[in-house]
Design an enzyme around this catalytic site. Structure first.
Site, short mmCIF file in Angstrom:
data_model
loop_
_atom_site.label_atom_id
_atom_site.label_comp_id
_atom_site.label_asym_id
_atom_site.label_seq_id
_atom_site.Cartn_x
_atom_site.Cartn_y
_atom_site.Cartn_z
N HIS A 128 10.19 2.80 32.22
CA HIS A 128 8.81 3.29 31.70
C HIS A 128 7.85 1.96 31.62
O HIS A 128 6.91 2.06 32.45
CB HIS A 128 8.93 3.74 30.24
CG HIS A 128 7.67 4.13 29.52
ND1 HIS A 128 7.28 5.47 29.42
CD2 HIS A 128 6.65 3.65 28.90
CE1 HIS A 128 6.03 5.67 29.01
NE2 HIS A 128 5.53 4.19 28.65
N GLU A 129 8.37 0.81 31.22
CA GLU A 129 7.43 -0.30 31.11
C GLU A 129 7.18 -0.96 32.70
O GLU A 129 6.32 -1.31 33.02
CB GLU A 129 7.83 -1.52 30.36
CG GLU A 129 8.23 -0.85 28.96
CD GLU A 129 6.69 -0.55 28.23
OE1 GLU A 129 5.63 -0.78 28.86
OE2 GLU A 129 6.85 0.35 27.22
N HIS A 132 4.67 1.25 34.31
CA HIS A 132 3.55 0.50 33.99
C HIS A 132 3.04 -0.71 34.84
O HIS A 132 1.94 -0.74 35.41
CB HIS A 132 3.57 0.02 32.38
CG HIS A 132 3.24 1.50 31.45
ND1 HIS A 132 2.41 2.28 31.70
CD2 HIS A 132 3.59 1.48 30.37
CE1 HIS A 132 2.53 3.04 30.86
NE2 HIS A 132 3.29 2.89 29.95
N TYR A 186 4.53 11.40 26.85
CA TYR A 186 4.84 11.37 25.49
C TYR A 186 5.53 12.79 25.04
O TYR A 186 5.40 13.62 25.59
CB TYR A 186 3.40 11.12 24.49
CG TYR A 186 3.24 9.91 24.66
CD1 TYR A 186 3.37 8.67 25.25
CD2 TYR A 186 2.01 9.34 23.55
CE1 TYR A 186 2.94 7.37 25.22
CE2 TYR A 186 1.41 8.38 23.53
CZ TYR A 186 1.84 7.10 24.27
OH TYR A 186 1.53 5.89 24.00
#
Length: 229
Positions: A128-129, A132, A186
């Site tokens: 996920h990071e 980003h 989310y």
């Protein structure tokens, strides 16, 4: 990955070109997403993302989890690749900060990617990071999201509202279908209340897997590949 007071929860905005140090306070911005035709400097050249892992921040098992997530990401043919840093000026520094967070795309020089040792060192959170860091924000921030989910603002504390806002359509080019199961979406429960954050507007969606943290989906891979062609 929720952070109270940060507009997009786990996304930092650069305050300048200086080297980032653990503990720095970061400025915030309303810019939510990256359209590389508009923000071309935020794209990693040739899709290569050099990275380093801070010494003495993780035990052997945690480092293995991080490397496994990186290797799995690299195997998925996204058009981007995380490689150990040698002497590159621009690179991602992975360290155990206060929570899970990253910058959005390439910002220049050393940039932080925090995976707090207690709570963030999990396969899908690492990815996920990473996503980003290559330039993508959360799926529910897409400018077209109101066709797919209705945000139940009344169930979300006001201090978290900014994390559910839509991105500006001029800043984000969508190239894939909306992905309820994206590792960037989310979950169904709102922070602070545990009540439903979304009403699903399409049929056939298994709400148990909205916001899943098992790993990247095929659409996650495709949207990165489309951006880095």
């Amino acid at each position: 990955m929720f952070h109270e007071g940060v507009p997009l929860g786990d996304i930092l905005i650069p305050k300048g070109e200086e080297e980032l140090e653990e503990g720095d306070e970061e400025d915030e911005s309303e810019r939510a997403v990256l359209n590389f035709r508009k923000y071309g400097g935020n794209k990693w050249p040739n899709g290569v993302v050099p990275f380093a892992i801070a010494n003495n921040h993780y035990n052997n098992a945690q480092r293995a989890t991080i490397y496994n997530a990186i290797n799995d990401y690299n195997a998925k043919n996204t058009g981007t690749r995380f490689v150990p840093r040698s002497n590159q000026r621009d690179y991602v520094m992975i360290f155990s900060g206060n929570g899970c967070y990253s910058y959005l795309g390439r910002i220049g020089n050393q940039q932080a990617l925090s995976l707090q040792r207690n709570g963030c060192v999990h396969h899908a959170i690492v990815q996920h990071e990473m996503i980003h860091a290559v330039g993508f924000t959360h799926e529910q921030n897409r400018p077209d999201r109101d066709h797919f989910v209705r945000v139940l603002w009344e169930n979300i504390p006001r201090e978290w509202h900014s994390q559910y806002r839509k991105g500006n359509s001029g800043d984000w080019v969508t190239t894939t279908n909306y992905d309820y199961y994206s590792v960037m979406h989310y979950g169904m429960r709102a922070p602070g209340t545990g009540r439903r954050a979304f009403q699903i507007l399409r049929g056939g969606i298994d709400e148990r897997y909205v916001g899943q943290r098992g790993g990247m989906t095929g659409l996650d891979v495709q949207k990165i590949r489309n951006a880095y062609r």
